[in-house]
Each structure stands twice: as C-alpha cells, then as structure tokens.
Design an enzyme around this catalytic site. Structure first.
Site, mmCIF file in Angstrom:
data_model
loop_
_atom_site.group_PDB
_atom_site.id
_atom_site.type_symbol
_atom_site.label_atom_id
_atom_site.label_comp_id
_atom_site.label_asym_id
_atom_site.label_seq_id
_atom_site.Cartn_x
_atom_site.Cartn_y
_atom_site.Cartn_z
ATOM 1 N N ASP A 1 30.474 51.032 23.081
ATOM 2 C CA ASP A 1 29.134 52.320 22.953
ATOM 3 C C ASP A 1 27.955 52.800 23.741
ATOM 4 O O ASP A 1 27.875 51.918 25.309
ATOM 5 C CB ASP A 1 28.460 51.816 21.514
ATOM 6 C CG ASP A 1 27.404 52.984 20.591
ATOM 7 O OD1 ASP A 1 28.216 53.988 20.765
ATOM 8 O OD2 ASP A 1 26.731 52.549 19.970
ATOM 9 N N HIS B 1 34.156 58.726 28.606
ATOM 10 C CA HIS B 1 35.163 57.886 27.968
ATOM 11 C C HIS B 1 36.514 57.339 29.300
ATOM 12 O O HIS B 1 36.850 56.274 28.997
ATOM 13 C CB HIS B 1 36.246 58.867 27.019
ATOM 14 C CG HIS B 1 35.188 59.006 25.328
ATOM 15 N ND1 HIS B 1 34.322 57.948 24.814
ATOM 16 C CD2 HIS B 1 35.177 60.103 24.994
ATOM 17 C CE1 HIS B 1 34.032 58.548 23.926
ATOM 18 N NE2 HIS B 1 34.561 59.873 23.569
ATOM 19 N N GLU C 1 35.958 57.178 11.387
ATOM 20 C CA GLU C 1 34.607 58.159 11.449
ATOM 21 C C GLU C 1 35.091 59.300 12.180
ATOM 22 O O GLU C 1 34.033 59.884 12.564
ATOM 23 C CB GLU C 1 33.500 57.373 11.514
ATOM 24 C CG GLU C 1 32.711 57.230 9.957
ATOM 25 C CD GLU C 1 33.091 55.433 9.705
ATOM 26 O OE1 GLU C 1 33.469 54.595 10.573
ATOM 27 O OE2 GLU C 1 33.869 55.049 8.811
ATOM 28 N N LEU D 1 46.073 36.543 27.393
ATOM 29 C CA LEU D 1 44.385 36.510 26.175
ATOM 30 C C LEU D 1 45.588 37.594 25.361
ATOM 31 O O LEU D 1 46.394 38.123 25.456
ATOM 32 C CB LEU D 1 43.831 37.851 27.258
ATOM 33 C CG LEU D 1 42.868 38.670 26.084
ATOM 34 C CD1 LEU D 1 41.543 37.604 25.509
ATOM 35 C CD2 LEU D 1 42.202 39.318 26.810
HETATM 36 C C1 FPP Z 1 31.565 55.180 21.893
HETATM 37 O O1 FPP Z 1 30.774 55.631 22.683
HETATM 38 C C2 FPP Z 1 33.111 55.082 22.429
HETATM 39 C C3 FPP Z 1 33.940 55.453 21.620
HETATM 40 C C4 FPP Z 1 33.898 56.239 20.576
HETATM 41 C C5 FPP Z 1 35.510 55.438 22.338
HETATM 42 C C6 FPP Z 1 34.858 54.226 23.170
HETATM 43 C C7 FPP Z 1 36.497 54.542 23.891
HETATM 44 C C8 FPP Z 1 37.366 53.930 25.103
HETATM 45 C C9 FPP Z 1 36.133 53.240 25.378
HETATM 46 C C10 FPP Z 1 38.019 54.493 26.005
HETATM 47 C C11 FPP Z 1 39.079 55.045 25.180
HETATM 48 C C12 FPP Z 1 39.985 53.209 25.228
HETATM 49 C C13 FPP Z 1 40.935 53.506 24.808
HETATM 50 C C14 FPP Z 1 41.790 52.161 25.344
HETATM 51 C C15 FPP Z 1 41.568 53.749 24.064
HETATM 52 P P1 FPP Z 1 30.411 56.908 21.519
HETATM 53 O O2 FPP Z 1 30.927 58.225 22.376
HETATM 54 O O3 FPP Z 1 29.385 57.213 20.734
HETATM 55 O O4 FPP Z 1 29.094 57.397 23.126
HETATM 56 P P2 FPP Z 1 27.152 57.691 22.184
HETATM 57 O O5 FPP Z 1 26.915 56.613 21.345
HETATM 58 O O6 FPP Z 1 27.140 57.552 23.420
HETATM 59 O O7 FPP Z 1 27.435 59.019 21.914
#
Ligand code: FPP
Length: 233
Positions: free
Chosen positions: A14, A31, A61, A125
C-alpha cells in the site's frame, strides 16, 4: 537471514499513490516503482529460501479508480508477465495469479495461463500475485464449487470440513501465510485472504510500498521469530 521456520509472507503493498505525490510524480510512476520493488523483494525471498510470497496487486474494489490508473496497473502486469516469462526458469520461481482472471483482457489472461503453465514445475519461491482478487468473492466461489460437488454426488454434506474450503480457494495446496505485512500505516486487511490469514502474525509499517526494501524483509522475519519464540515458551 537468521534461522526461521517462516515459510509464507503475505504483503499488502500500500501507499504507491502517496509516494508518487510526495515526490511530485504522476500516480502511475508510484505503481511503476512499486512493481520494481516487488521484483527485488520476490528475488530476495527466493534467494533466502522462503516458500511463498503472496502480494495484493489489484483488488476487486480497484476497478473504481480512474481509467488511466487502472490502465497503468494493467500495463505493469503485462510488462511484469512478459519479463517473467523470460526469467522465470532462470530464477526457478513459480508464479500464480489469485483472482478472477476471466474478467481481464484476453491478452493478459492468456499471458497468465501461459506463465502459470510454464513455471508450474519450478521448485523455488511460489510468487502469488493477487490480481482482481477479493477475499469474500473467493469464499463465494469456493462455496459454489463445493455446492456443485455435492449436487453431482462427488461429496456428502457431512464430509465438508475446513480442508474442503481450503481446497477450493485460489491458494489450494499452499501453506497459509505465517506473516502479513501492510505498508503505509493503514491498519486493515481490506478483504485480503480472510480465510488464510486466520492464524497469521500481522506487521504494520508506516513506510509506503515504494520505500520498502529487502532489509525490511529481514527485519520482519526477525520480528516474526522473536514473537514466535515467545509463543513457544
Ligand atoms: C496500493 O497503493 C497499490 C495498489 C492498489 C497497486 C499495487 C500495484 C503494484 C505494486 C504494482 C503492480 C505490480 C504488478 C505485478 C501488477 P495505493 O495506490 O492504494 O496508494 P495510496 O494508498 O497511497 O492511495
């Protein structure tokens, strides 16, 4: 890494958007950095002999986000899969995607199927990427599968037990996570692995996912070990 009986770490990655904002960058670059960190962390977990790493990359979501943000995450997954198809055998990592892949674009779905097939005999893994995943939806799906088996006479209602549920989840055949890590200071599990996390230790970190490093994995394992020594006494 010090000796540990830890086999499975789950992570809610997150804070990508907050990290991007802090650095005056576009959301998608948060991201992108998050995906790079995931790659490093997965390689490291493989190197230290962890059996499973399960990460939350896209929840059911997350479709509510803007089209451009969803598009950027889809593109990252596609790039990740392409890269992975080239290096998986080298790394000996097995990749699985947990979630409803039928709702994804055809080309992404085909890449996922190809990659799962190609890496299924790898012995390092297991990297589970939860993508279009929702924990309650996973339990609904399991319930439907079990009801179908009852209807078709494959099992009796009396035979349904906890193992039957586990066997009908996306994580079938895997040990449950020993430890859940969530970054960015949020103290929730957000529909991530509700069945599988029942007995897991939780570790909440204040840093955002793009700032996470392999040192944080070492520290998390040390923390887990110290808690477990206490539990064992
Ligand atoms: C949460 O941070 C992250 C996500 C919803 C996306 C996670 C995605 C990645 C780590 C990269 C994608 C990797 C692959 C392999 C597809 P947030 O966007 O909710 O950030 P915030 O909490 O600051 O709003």
């Amino acid at each position: 890494m010090e000796n540990s009986d830890i086999k499975h770490i789950a992570i809610i990655m997150d804070g990508n958007r907050r990290w991007a904002k802090q650095h005056n960058l576009e959301t998608k670059l948060g991201h992108k950095k998050g995906a790079e960190v995931l790659e490093d962390v997965a390689k490291y977990c493989n190197k230290i002999g962890l059996n499973y790493l399960t990460v939350y990359a896209f929840s059911t979501e997350n479709w509510k986000r803007t089209e451009s943000e969803v598009g950027a995450i889809m593109l990252l997954l596609k790039m990740y899969l392409d890269k992975f198809l080239k290096t998986a055998d080298l790394e000996n990592i097995k990749l699985r995607v947990l979630g409803d892949i039928d709702a994804l674009q055809n080309d992404i779905r085909e890449k996922i199927i190809k990659m799962e097939e190609r890496t299924k005999n790898n012995t390092g893994l297991t990297l589970n990427i939860a993508f279009n995943y929702g924990g309650r939806a996973e339990l609904v799906r399991a319930t439907r599968n079990i009801a179908k088996d009852v209807k078709e006479g494959k099992i009796n209602i009396q035979e349904i037990c906890e193992q039957t549920i586990s066997d009908n989840l996306y994580t079938v055949g895997e040990d449950d996570p020993d430890l859940l890590i969530r970054t960015s200071g949020e103290l929730r599990t957000s529909n991530f692995l509700p069945w599988q996390l029942t007995f897991s230790e939780f570790l909440f970190l204040d840093k955002n996912w793009p700032d996470f490093t392999t040192d944080d994995i070492d520290k998390a394992i040390m923390d887990y070990n110290s808690r477990h020594r206490r539990v064992g006494k």
